[in-house]
Design a protein around this motif. Structure first.
Motif, PDB file in Angstrom:
ATOM      1  N   THR A 134      56.444  44.811  57.711  1.00 19.79           N
ATOM      2  CA  THR A 134      55.910  44.592  55.673  1.00 19.79           C
ATOM      3  C   THR A 134      55.191  43.811  55.318  1.00 19.79           C
ATOM      4  N   LEU A 135      54.663  43.062  55.791  1.00 21.61           N
ATOM      5  CA  LEU A 135      52.898  42.264  55.838  1.00 21.61           C
ATOM      6  C   LEU A 135      52.098  43.085  55.958  1.00 21.61           C
ATOM      7  N   PHE A 136      51.991  44.049  57.210  1.00 25.57           N
ATOM      8  CA  PHE A 136      50.982  44.999  57.061  1.00 25.57           C
ATOM      9  C   PHE A 136      51.059  46.169  55.990  1.00 25.57           C
ATOM     10  N   ILE A 137      52.396  46.400  55.708  1.00 29.88           N
ATOM     11  CA  ILE A 137      52.069  47.820  54.353  1.00 29.88           C
ATOM     12  C   ILE A 137      51.037  46.783  53.052  1.00 29.88           C
ATOM     13  N   CYS A 138      51.747  45.685  52.779  1.00 25.87           N
ATOM     14  CA  CYS A 138      51.636  44.396  51.621  1.00 25.87           C
ATOM     15  C   CYS A 138      49.820  44.659  52.129  1.00 25.87           C
ATOM     16  N   LEU A 139      49.659  44.085  52.790  1.00 29.14           N
ATOM     17  CA  LEU A 139      48.008  43.420  53.067  1.00 29.14           C
ATOM     18  C   LEU A 139      47.456  45.226  52.918  1.00 29.14           C
ATOM     19  N   SER A 140      47.711  46.174  53.305  1.00 32.78           N
ATOM     20  CA  SER A 140      47.265  47.161  53.817  1.00 32.78           C
ATOM     21  C   SER A 140      46.772  48.639  51.863  1.00 32.78           C
ATOM     22  N   TYR A 141      48.323  47.624  50.951  1.00 32.70           N
ATOM     23  CA  TYR A 141      48.484  47.656  49.572  1.00 32.70           C
ATOM     24  C   TYR A 141      47.540  47.239  49.087  1.00 32.70           C
ATOM     25  N   VAL A 142      46.899  45.971  49.259  1.00 31.99           N
ATOM     26  CA  VAL A 142      45.619  44.892  48.412  1.00 31.99           C
ATOM     27  C   VAL A 142      44.338  45.255  49.123  1.00 31.99           C
ATOM     28  N   TYR A 143      44.488  45.275  50.201  1.00 30.02           N
ATOM     29  CA  TYR A 143      43.116  46.458  50.618  1.00 30.02           C
ATOM     30  C   TYR A 143      42.453  47.761  50.086  1.00 30.02           C
ATOM     31  N   GLY A 144      43.990  48.760  50.141  1.00 33.15           N
ATOM     32  CA  GLY A 144      43.021  50.179  49.284  1.00 33.15           C
ATOM     33  C   GLY A 144      43.128  49.186  47.811  1.00 33.15           C
ATOM     34  N   VAL A 145      43.399  47.987  47.066  1.00 31.81           N
ATOM     35  CA  VAL A 145      43.859  48.194  45.961  1.00 31.81           C
ATOM     36  C   VAL A 145      42.319  47.262  45.448  1.00 31.81           C
ATOM     37  N   LYS A 146      42.216  46.394  45.929  1.00 30.34           N
ATOM     38  CA  LYS A 146      40.912  45.811  45.232  1.00 30.34           C
ATOM     39  C   LYS A 146      39.430  45.902  46.107  1.00 30.34           C
ATOM     40  N   MET A 154      35.211  54.609  44.100  1.00 35.77           N
ATOM     41  CA  MET A 154      35.470  55.268  42.572  1.00 35.77           C
ATOM     42  C   MET A 154      33.905  54.181  42.113  1.00 35.77           C
ATOM     43  N   GLU A 155      33.281  54.033  42.973  1.00 29.95           N
ATOM     44  CA  GLU A 155      32.136  53.296  42.515  1.00 29.95           C
ATOM     45  C   GLU A 155      30.677  54.292  41.568  1.00 29.95           C
ATOM     46  N   ASN A 156      30.775  55.582  42.150  1.00 36.88           N
ATOM     47  CA  ASN A 156      30.391  56.040  41.472  1.00 36.88           C
ATOM     48  C   ASN A 156      30.827  57.587  41.192  1.00 36.88           C
ATOM     49  N   ARG A 157      31.416  57.373  40.739  1.00 36.95           N
ATOM     50  CA  ARG A 157      32.554  58.693  39.899  1.00 36.95           C
ATOM     51  C   ARG A 157      32.686  58.321  38.660  1.00 36.95           C
ATOM     52  N   LYS A 158      33.597  59.083  37.906  1.00 37.51           N
ATOM     53  CA  LYS A 158      33.776  59.424  36.255  1.00 37.51           C
ATOM     54  C   LYS A 158      34.941  58.778  36.822  1.00 37.51           C
ATOM     55  N   PRO A 159      35.453  58.248  35.884  1.00 36.08           N
ATOM     56  CA  PRO A 159      36.711  57.707  35.875  1.00 36.08           C
ATOM     57  C   PRO A 159      38.256  59.211  34.922  1.00 36.08           C
ATOM     58  N   PHE A 160      39.031  58.969  36.128  1.00 38.20           N
ATOM     59  CA  PHE A 160      40.041  60.136  35.357  1.00 38.20           C
ATOM     60  C   PHE A 160      40.778  59.857  34.380  1.00 38.20           C
TER      61      PHE A 160
END
Length: 95
Positions: free
Chosen positions: A35-47, A54-60
């Motif tokens: 569970t800790l690994f899943i939570c940390l992976s989520y935070v890494y993916g989001v932050k 997404m830095e060089n793409r248009k917003p969805f």
């Protein structure tokens, strides 16, 4: 390294001593680390990963998706409101 292993062993001892024996064989329930690994992976993916991708793409453009989602939420909420009312009405009528 020995001190770290003592802490890890003590941590596992505490977890084993206070764990619910009914759930120890369940998927991902033998330890808090999955569970800790899943939570940390989520935070890494989001932050980190998401903004980097997404830095060089248009917003969805999600306007139509949000309209459909909100319509679904309205219908589902109305149904959830209707069902208990119907059940209470029939309970009163039958008694």
């Amino acid at each position: 390294m020995s001190i770290l292993m003592q802490y890890v062993d003590r941590f596992h001892e505490i977890l084993d001593k206070h764990a619910d024996q009914r759930t120890t064989n369940w998927f991902m329930m033998s330890s808090p680390f999955p569970t800790l690994f899943i939570c940390l992976s989520y935070v890494y993916g989001v932050k980190v990963l998401g903004p980097k991708l997404m830095e060089n793409r248009k917003p969805f453009q999600l306007k139509n998706v949000l309209i459909v989602y909100n319509l679904f939420q309205m219908v589902f909420s109305a149904w959830l409101f209707y069902e208990p009312g119907l059940a209470m009405y029939y309970k009163e009528v039958m008694n």
